[in-house]
Design a protein around this motif. Structure first.
Motif, PDB file in Angstrom:
ATOM      1  N   LEU A 234       0.854  -1.314  -0.039  1.00 27.23           N
ATOM      2  CA  LEU A 234       0.146   0.077   0.101  1.00 27.23           C
ATOM      3  C   LEU A 234       0.816   1.200   0.026  1.00 27.23           C
ATOM      4  N   GLY A 235       0.358   2.263  -0.678  1.00 23.31           N
ATOM      5  CA  GLY A 235       1.054   3.722  -0.792  1.00 23.31           C
ATOM      6  C   GLY A 235       0.844   4.338   0.564  1.00 23.31           C
ATOM      7  N   PRO A 236       1.592   5.537   0.763  1.00 23.55           N
ATOM      8  CA  PRO A 236       1.332   6.254   1.905  1.00 23.55           C
ATOM      9  C   PRO A 236      -0.004   6.782   2.048  1.00 23.55           C
ATOM     10  N   GLU A 237      -0.340   6.920   3.474  1.00 26.02           N
ATOM     11  CA  GLU A 237      -1.542   7.557   3.861  1.00 26.02           C
ATOM     12  C   GLU A 237      -1.357   9.413   3.481  1.00 26.02           C
ATOM     13  N   VAL A 258      -0.509  15.858   5.263  1.00 28.19           N
ATOM     14  CA  VAL A 258       0.187  14.859   6.114  1.00 28.19           C
ATOM     15  C   VAL A 258       0.402  13.610   5.254  1.00 28.19           C
ATOM     16  N   VAL A 259       1.626  13.149   5.328  1.00 30.43           N
ATOM     17  CA  VAL A 259       1.844  12.044   4.358  1.00 30.43           C
ATOM     18  C   VAL A 259       2.678  11.118   5.321  1.00 30.43           C
ATOM     19  N   THR A 260       2.142  10.065   5.531  1.00 33.48           N
ATOM     20  CA  THR A 260       2.877   8.915   6.399  1.00 33.48           C
ATOM     21  C   THR A 260       2.664   7.511   5.935  1.00 33.48           C
ATOM     22  N   ASP A 261       3.637   6.569   6.153  1.00 36.06           N
ATOM     23  CA  ASP A 261       3.573   5.073   5.872  1.00 36.06           C
ATOM     24  C   ASP A 261       4.127   4.377   6.830  1.00 36.06           C
ATOM     25  N   GLU A 262       3.286   3.562   7.171  1.00 36.05           N
ATOM     26  CA  GLU A 262       3.432   2.604   8.438  1.00 36.05           C
ATOM     27  C   GLU A 262       4.601   1.789   8.360  1.00 36.05           C
ATOM     28  N   TYR A 263       5.082   1.265   7.169  1.00 36.87           N
ATOM     29  CA  TYR A 263       6.183   0.255   6.944  1.00 36.87           C
ATOM     30  C   TYR A 263       7.514   0.675   6.194  1.00 36.87           C
ATOM     31  N   SER A 264       7.117   1.841   5.434  1.00 35.48           N
ATOM     32  CA  SER A 264       8.310   2.395   4.565  1.00 35.48           C
ATOM     33  C   SER A 264       8.426   3.704   4.781  1.00 35.48           C
ATOM     34  N   GLU A 265       9.639   4.368   4.395  1.00 34.57           N
ATOM     35  CA  GLU A 265       9.765   5.666   4.278  1.00 34.57           C
ATOM     36  C   GLU A 265       9.027   6.270   3.218  1.00 34.57           C
ATOM     37  N   VAL A 266       8.531   7.622   3.191  1.00 38.78           N
ATOM     38  CA  VAL A 266       7.994   8.347   2.059  1.00 38.78           C
ATOM     39  C   VAL A 266       9.095   9.042   1.238  1.00 38.78           C
ATOM     40  N   THR A 279       4.661  21.553  -6.393  1.00 41.67           N
ATOM     41  CA  THR A 279       5.958  21.361  -5.715  1.00 41.67           C
ATOM     42  C   THR A 279       6.045  19.910  -5.792  1.00 41.67           C
ATOM     43  N   ILE A 280       7.266  19.579  -5.586  1.00 38.62           N
ATOM     44  CA  ILE A 280       7.785  18.014  -5.389  1.00 38.62           C
ATOM     45  C   ILE A 280       8.533  18.046  -4.056  1.00 38.62           C
ATOM     46  N   VAL A 281       8.540  17.403  -3.092  1.00 39.77           N
ATOM     47  CA  VAL A 281       9.190  17.195  -1.867  1.00 39.77           C
ATOM     48  C   VAL A 281       9.590  15.796  -1.859  1.00 39.77           C
ATOM     49  N   ASP A 282      11.156  15.732  -1.886  1.00 42.70           N
ATOM     50  CA  ASP A 282      11.612  14.553  -1.928  1.00 42.70           C
ATOM     51  C   ASP A 282      12.228  13.691  -0.646  1.00 42.70           C
ATOM     52  N   SER A 283      11.053  13.790   0.235  1.00 43.24           N
ATOM     53  CA  SER A 283      11.472  13.058   1.589  1.00 43.24           C
ATOM     54  C   SER A 283      10.179  13.147   2.378  1.00 43.24           C
ATOM     55  N   ASP A 284      10.098  12.657   3.583  1.00 43.73           N
ATOM     56  CA  ASP A 284       8.730  12.529   4.271  1.00 43.73           C
ATOM     57  C   ASP A 284       8.929  13.441   5.312  1.00 43.73           C
ATOM     58  N   THR A 285       9.555  14.795   5.085  1.00 44.32           N
ATOM     59  CA  THR A 285       9.394  16.107   5.840  1.00 44.32           C
ATOM     60  C   THR A 285       8.058  16.788   5.862  1.00 44.32           C
ATOM     61  N   ASN A 302      -8.880  21.213  -9.025  1.00 39.29           N
ATOM     62  CA  ASN A 302      -8.812  20.066  -8.074  1.00 39.29           C
ATOM     63  C   ASN A 302      -7.078  20.132  -7.621  1.00 39.29           C
ATOM     64  N   PHE A 303      -7.186  19.692  -6.505  1.00 43.00           N
ATOM     65  CA  PHE A 303      -5.653  19.585  -5.707  1.00 43.00           C
ATOM     66  C   PHE A 303      -5.571  17.997  -5.891  1.00 43.00           C
ATOM     67  N   GLU A 304      -4.378  17.761  -6.448  1.00 42.76           N
ATOM     68  CA  GLU A 304      -4.008  16.173  -6.366  1.00 42.76           C
ATOM     69  C   GLU A 304      -2.691  15.977  -5.716  1.00 42.76           C
ATOM     70  N   ILE A 305      -2.567  15.156  -4.569  1.00 46.49           N
ATOM     71  CA  ILE A 305      -1.447  14.925  -3.875  1.00 46.49           C
ATOM     72  C   ILE A 305      -1.016  13.510  -4.370  1.00 46.49           C
ATOM     73  N   ILE A 306       0.183  13.500  -4.702  1.00 46.95           N
ATOM     74  CA  ILE A 306       0.714  11.760  -5.165  1.00 46.95           C
ATOM     75  C   ILE A 306       1.784  11.655  -4.270  1.00 46.95           C
ATOM     76  N   ALA A 307       1.799  10.600  -3.445  1.00 49.97           N
ATOM     77  CA  ALA A 307       2.945  10.108  -2.555  1.00 49.97           C
ATOM     78  C   ALA A 307       3.762   8.632  -3.069  1.00 49.97           C
ATOM     79  N   VAL A 308       4.924   8.659  -2.850  1.00 43.90           N
ATOM     80  CA  VAL A 308       5.618   7.213  -3.329  1.00 43.90           C
ATOM     81  C   VAL A 308       6.383   6.900  -2.025  1.00 43.90           C
ATOM     82  N   ASP A 309       6.249   5.701  -1.627  1.00 44.17           N
ATOM     83  CA  ASP A 309       7.028   5.116  -0.597  1.00 44.17           C
ATOM     84  C   ASP A 309       8.475   4.446  -1.188  1.00 44.17           C
ATOM     85  N   GLU A 310       9.346   4.097  -0.299  1.00 48.56           N
ATOM     86  CA  GLU A 310      10.656   3.692  -0.575  1.00 48.56           C
ATOM     87  C   GLU A 310      10.740   2.382  -1.464  1.00 48.56           C
TER      88      GLU A 310
END
Length: 377
Positions: A234-237, A258-266, A279-285, A302-310
């Motif tokens: 699953l991707g980040p929440e 607020v972008v979080t992932d239970e098992y992997s880093e964002v 903007t693109i933020v390349d970390s989980d800060t 529309n705002f769209e937020i796309i998050a990718v984990d490690e």
């Protein structure tokens, strides 16, 4: 003359009867064991082994269980077991069964070769006749060795193809190599290798899972290797502190997803508005992006937020917003509206007098903001 002759015959018959009875009694008291020179018949069955030939040794571990079939016309007195001439078991009542603990016997000689042990089963009948059978055995009390497992503890896996490999060695020979996921058999691997397989995490629960490898040798010795890993498909929440569906934005707005992932880093978070990357933020800060509605046309967007984990899992969420233009803020002084006024409104009109927007002034209201989905020069 006749009487003495009759008496003579009576005496003769009495003597004959006594002699006959005496002979019959002596015959019945003859011990049948004295003339028994026939040894018992003997047959052996080893638990876990079939089709044993005299020429082939069997490899055993920990314990030998033998079912003995011993038969004799006058009965069996006892059945004994000897290992290299040392008595290791006995049974005196049928059905005959002997279990021998060999867990303390050595597997190898100093030269590194297997020791041959001679197991002898001896059956003794009630007349003292014996029958025996021997079986050569190899003792193997060394468990297989599992090493070089490529999957390490707490590795994060994703998707349907996650290959892993390992090595297995044994001093005698392997019977089976099996791997399990969460206690359920997945596959049996060829004992000659290669020792490798793959994990499909798409059928596993998210989070902690266990891989177990078991290797069993031909003597029944087993080794087990377990490693815990993480299944993450699953991707980040993504959540928001201040952005809600249908929100009206008519001034500088701080986007704070607020972008979080239970098992992997964002590893990446991208914010778009109407398919344009803001903007693109390349970390989980923490993310705090200043959005200026004056740069964009009024109306729905529309705002769209796309998050990718490690491990490459992607998630996205879309929230609709309305871009307005803020025209004026009207501050209402206290007690401006008296008790005799039944209705009071504030309105904004165009130069031709048509109304752009209006709001009623109610008791206690201190500020009215005019924000409309329309641009003006």
């Amino acid at each position: 003359t006749i009487q003495p002759i009759a008496n003579y015959f009576r005496a003769l018959m009495l003597i004959f009867s006594i002699v006959f009875f005496s002979c019959s009694s002596d015959k019945e008291e003859i011990d049948p064991l004295k003339n028994d020179i026939t040894p018992p018949t003997l047959d052996l069955a080893f638990e876990g082994f079939t089709n044993i030939t005299d020429a082939s040794p069997i490899v055993v571990s920990k314990k030998i269980e033998i079912t003995i079939s011993a038969q004799d016309a006058n009965g069996i007195a006892k059945v004994e077991a000897f290992l290299n001439e040392e008595k290791v078991g006995e049974d005196t009542s049928a059905p005959f069964f002997i279990a021998i603990d060999i867990s303390q016997y050595t597997s190898k000689s100093q030269a590194g070769k297997y020791k041959n042990y001679t197991l002898k089963i001896v059956a003794t009948d009630r007349a003292g006749n014996i029958a025996s059978k021997e079986q050569i055995i190899n003792v193997d009390n060394e468990i297989p060795f599992i090493s070089d497992v490529s999957l390490v503890t707490d590795t994060i896996l994703t998707g349907s193809t996650n290959p892993f490999s390992f090595l297995v060695s044994d001093n005698e020979g392997l019977e089976s190599v099996i791997f399990y996921l969460n206690g359920e058999i997945q596959s049996q691997i060829e004992i000659d290798g290669p020792y490798e397989s793959s994990i499909d995490t798409s059928v596993l629960p998210e989070g902690a899972n266990t891989l177990k490898i078991t290797a069993t040798d031909i003597a029944g010795n087993s080794a087990t290797y377990e490693v815990n890993f993480i299944s993450d498909n699953l991707g980040p929440e993504i959540s928001f502190q201040n952005l809600t569906e249908g929100i009206i934005i008519d001034e500088i707005f701080q986007l704070k997803p607020v972008v979080t992932d239970e098992y992997s880093e964002v590893v990446s978070t991208e914010i778009k508005f109407n398919n344009e990357t803001l903007t693109i933020v390349d970390s989980d800060t923490a993310i705090n992006f200043e959005f200026d509605p004056e740069v964009y046309a009024v109306g729905q967007g529309n705002f769209e937020i796309i998050a990718v984990d490690e491990v490459g899992n992607t998630s996205s969420t879309t929230i609709g917003a309305n871009i307005h233009r803020r025209l004026i803020e009207v501050n209402i002084p206290e007690n401006l509206i008296g008790p005799y006024i039944t209705a009071a409104v504030v309105f904004v009109s165009r130069m031709d007098g048509t109304v752009v927007d209006w709001q009623e002034i109610t008791l206690g209201k201190r500020q009215i903001i005019f924000s409309v989905p329309e641009s003006f020069d």
